[in-house]
Structure formats: C-alpha cells, structure tokens
Design a protein around this motif. Structure first.
Motif, PDB file in Angstrom:
ATOM      1  N   ARG A   1      -2.715  -5.075   6.175  1.00  0.00           N
ATOM      2  CA  ARG A   1      -2.676  -6.537   6.264  1.00  0.00           C
ATOM      3  C   ARG A   1      -2.123  -7.142   4.975  1.00  0.00           C
ATOM      4  O   ARG A   1      -1.292  -8.064   5.008  1.00  0.00           O
ATOM      5  CB  ARG A   1      -4.086  -7.077   6.521  1.00  0.00           C
ATOM      6  N   LYS A   2      -2.583  -6.601   3.835  1.00  0.00           N
ATOM      7  CA  LYS A   2      -2.082  -7.091   2.554  1.00  0.00           C
ATOM      8  C   LYS A   2      -0.586  -6.831   2.433  1.00  0.00           C
ATOM      9  O   LYS A   2       0.160  -7.681   1.949  1.00  0.00           O
ATOM     10  CB  LYS A   2      -2.829  -6.412   1.412  1.00  0.00           C
ATOM     11  N   SER A   3      -0.175  -5.633   2.877  1.00  0.00           N
ATOM     12  CA  SER A   3       1.243  -5.291   2.809  1.00  0.00           C
ATOM     13  C   SER A   3       2.073  -6.235   3.675  1.00  0.00           C
ATOM     14  O   SER A   3       3.137  -6.707   3.247  1.00  0.00           O
ATOM     15  CB  SER A   3       1.449  -3.845   3.258  1.00  0.00           C
TER      16      SER A   3
ATOM     17  N   THR B   1       1.267  -9.248   4.548  1.00  0.00           N
ATOM     18  CA  THR B   1       1.246 -10.571   3.922  1.00  0.00           C
ATOM     19  C   THR B   1       2.265 -10.653   2.804  1.00  0.00           C
ATOM     20  O   THR B   1       2.995 -11.647   2.667  1.00  0.00           O
ATOM     21  CB  THR B   1      -0.162 -10.871   3.366  1.00  0.00           C
ATOM     22  N   VAL B   2       2.330  -9.597   2.003  1.00  0.00           N
ATOM     23  CA  VAL B   2       3.307  -9.571   0.911  1.00  0.00           C
ATOM     24  C   VAL B   2       4.728  -9.607   1.456  1.00  0.00           C
ATOM     25  O   VAL B   2       5.596 -10.339   0.961  1.00  0.00           O
ATOM     26  CB  VAL B   2       3.093  -8.314   0.044  1.00  0.00           C
ATOM     27  N   LYS B   3       4.959  -8.821   2.509  1.00  0.00           N
ATOM     28  CA  LYS B   3       6.291  -8.787   3.112  1.00  0.00           C
ATOM     29  C   LYS B   3       6.657 -10.140   3.699  1.00  0.00           C
ATOM     30  O   LYS B   3       7.781 -10.623   3.529  1.00  0.00           O
ATOM     31  CB  LYS B   3       6.344  -7.708   4.187  1.00  0.00           C
ATOM     32  N   ASP B   4       5.698 -10.772   4.400  1.00  0.00           N
ATOM     33  CA  ASP B   4       5.957 -12.082   4.997  1.00  0.00           C
ATOM     34  C   ASP B   4       6.243 -13.111   3.918  1.00  0.00           C
ATOM     35  O   ASP B   4       7.139 -13.948   4.051  1.00  0.00           O
ATOM     36  CB  ASP B   4       4.757 -12.532   5.844  1.00  0.00           C
ATOM     37  N   THR B   5       5.472 -13.064   2.840  1.00  0.00           N
ATOM     38  CA  THR B   5       5.675 -14.012   1.745  1.00  0.00           C
ATOM     39  C   THR B   5       7.039 -13.806   1.102  1.00  0.00           C
ATOM     40  O   THR B   5       7.771 -14.766   0.821  1.00  0.00           O
ATOM     41  CB  THR B   5       4.576 -13.847   0.684  1.00  0.00           C
TER      42      THR B   5
ATOM     43  N   ASN C   1     -10.851   0.965   8.101  1.00  0.00           N
ATOM     44  CA  ASN C   1     -10.908  -0.440   7.704  1.00  0.00           C
ATOM     45  C   ASN C   1     -10.093  -0.681   6.442  1.00  0.00           C
ATOM     46  O   ASN C   1      -9.400  -1.706   6.315  1.00  0.00           O
ATOM     47  CB  ASN C   1     -12.361  -0.870   7.482  1.00  0.00           C
ATOM     48  N   GLU C   2     -10.184   0.252   5.496  1.00  0.00           N
ATOM     49  CA  GLU C   2      -9.404   0.121   4.264  1.00  0.00           C
ATOM     50  C   GLU C   2      -7.906   0.179   4.565  1.00  0.00           C
ATOM     51  O   GLU C   2      -7.111  -0.569   3.984  1.00  0.00           O
ATOM     52  CB  GLU C   2      -9.793   1.229   3.288  1.00  0.00           C
ATOM     53  N   GLN C   3      -7.534   1.088   5.479  1.00  0.00           N
ATOM     54  CA  GLN C   3      -6.120   1.199   5.836  1.00  0.00           C
ATOM     55  C   GLN C   3      -5.628  -0.077   6.514  1.00  0.00           C
ATOM     56  O   GLN C   3      -4.513  -0.542   6.244  1.00  0.00           O
ATOM     57  CB  GLN C   3      -5.918   2.394   6.751  1.00  0.00           C
ATOM     58  N   LEU C   4      -6.463  -0.653   7.397  1.00  0.00           N
ATOM     59  CA  LEU C   4      -6.096  -1.905   8.055  1.00  0.00           C
ATOM     60  C   LEU C   4      -5.961  -3.035   7.044  1.00  0.00           C
ATOM     61  O   LEU C   4      -5.043  -3.861   7.136  1.00  0.00           O
ATOM     62  CB  LEU C   4      -7.141  -2.268   9.111  1.00  0.00           C
TER      63      LEU C   4
END
Length: 237
Positions: free
Chosen positions: A177-179, A181-185, A170-173
C-alpha cells in the motif's frame, strides 16, 4: 538400484546377529520423546547414548558381561567422536562424569551411563543403563506415543506460525500500500509538472487601479430669472 522395503520379516531379523540387516536394536524412543529425558538431554547427549546403546547390544551378542552378568562396553572417545562427527572434546565433556564447569553431566545424573573403569587415557569401560519408564512414559513400553507436552508444543508452534504468517501478510500488504501510494504520488507530480510545462506563457495581467468611490453630490439647480421689458408706445403720425 534395488529397493529395500521394510517388511515384517526384516523387522524380525533386526535382533538377529546372523542376519545382515545392519541393525541390532533401536534406541528406546523414550530417550528422544519421553517426558523424563526429552528436555533434560541435549541432542548431542542423545546421539552419544544411542551409539553406546548400539555398542552395548553388540557386546551382549558377543557375551561381553562382567561377573554379575551385566553387559559392559569398552570404547574410546576418539571412536565416538568419529562415529558421530563431533569433536573429541565434546565426547570427553559428556563421558567423564564431571562434565565441564558442572555442565554436560546429564547422562550420569539421569542414571543412563556409569563408568566401570578407565582402561587408559582415551579408552574407558562403561555400563549403559536402560531408561526408566514412569508416568506418561510407561506407554512407551508397548507403543510409540506422542506425549501431551509434544502435542501442546506442536499446536503452539502451528498457532505461532499461523500468527506470524498472518502478520507477515499484513506487513506485505502495508508495504504494498505504501509503495502504491508513493507511485501514485510520483505519477501525480509528473503529470502536474508536464501539465505546467505544456501551458502557454502569458504576460502578467495589469492590475486595475482601484480608486476610492466618492459619494454622489447632486449639482445645484439653475434659477430662472424673469426680466420685465417696458412696452414701447407707438407713435401715430
């Protein structure tokens, strides 16, 4: 290299001093797995007991017994330390019967070792006692069992491991997800910046002057003035 398989004949020869098997007797399993000793003894103390047990079995084959027929062994702390690859200090703490600061006395407290006499500073004679079988541990007299407490601990460890693995996934997911999101932003910001950079430059439009609208006033209507002209009399000649 020749393979040495364990066979029934090999096992039968384990107790024979005439056979070159390399083993006399195995340490009782109850010391490592029994309810009475498993948690009470440290791994180092179990290893020391195992070494003293093997030495006692060899002494028994040689007929090394006291006047009452009890097997005893004579061993130096330095020998045990070298055999187990531990410090002499550790051996002294566990085999002097007093431990250190009230610790390391479990082998004596549980009745597994008794000092016969001190031969010299580094060497002593010991009686190595057989373990006691009571309660669940009685099953070790006829079989190598897995006690209920070991089963419970193993099950708890598996459950904990499964939970930890699930939490880790779950932590890896979440990190992924955060990564993302950062890339998309970041990608959006780059695209927006490129779009703005590629737009042509325009003069700033002139703002139209805004005037206050006045109410419409109807102009006055013009009056028609009628002028009477006197009729001229015609003259007859």
């Amino acid at each position: 290299m020749k393979k040495q398989y364990i066979t029934k004949g090999y096992i039968k020869d384990l107790t024979s001093k005439e056979k070159a098997t390399g083993v006399y007797f195995n340490t009782p399993k109850v010391i490592y797995k029994g309810e009475k000793y498993r948690k009470a003894l440290s791994l180092t103390q179990k290893a020391i007991y195992q070494e003293l047990w093997d030495i006692s079995m060899k002494a028994a084959h040689k007929g090394q017994v006291d006047e009452k027929g009890r097997v005893y062994i004579e061993v130096a702390d330095s020998f045990i330390a070298r055999a187990l690859d531990i410090s002499e200090g550790t051996v002294k703490f566990n085999l002097n019967g007093k431990g250190k600061n009230g610790k390391y006395t479990e082998l004596f407290d549980l009745g597994l070792i008794t000092i016969k006499k001190r031969v010299e500073k580094e060497t002593s004679e010991y009686y190595v006692m057989a373990p006691v079988y009571e309660g669940v541990d009685k099953a070790f007299l006829t079989n190598d069992i897995t006690t209920p407490s070991i089963q419970e601990e193993a099950s708890a460890k598996r459950n904990k491991s499964a939970t930890s693995k699930r939490e880790q996934n779950n932590e890896q997911l979440e990190e992924r997800r955060k990564s993302d999101t950062v890339k998309d932003t970041a990608h959006y910001e780059v695209m927006e910046r490129e779009f703005n950079d590629n737009m042509p430059d325009f003069d700033e439009p002139v703002k139209a002057e805004v005037t206050t609208e006045r109410p419409f006033i109807e102009p006055p209507q013009s009056k028609i003035i009628q002028v009477k002209v006197a009729k001229r009399k015609s003259r007859i000649s």
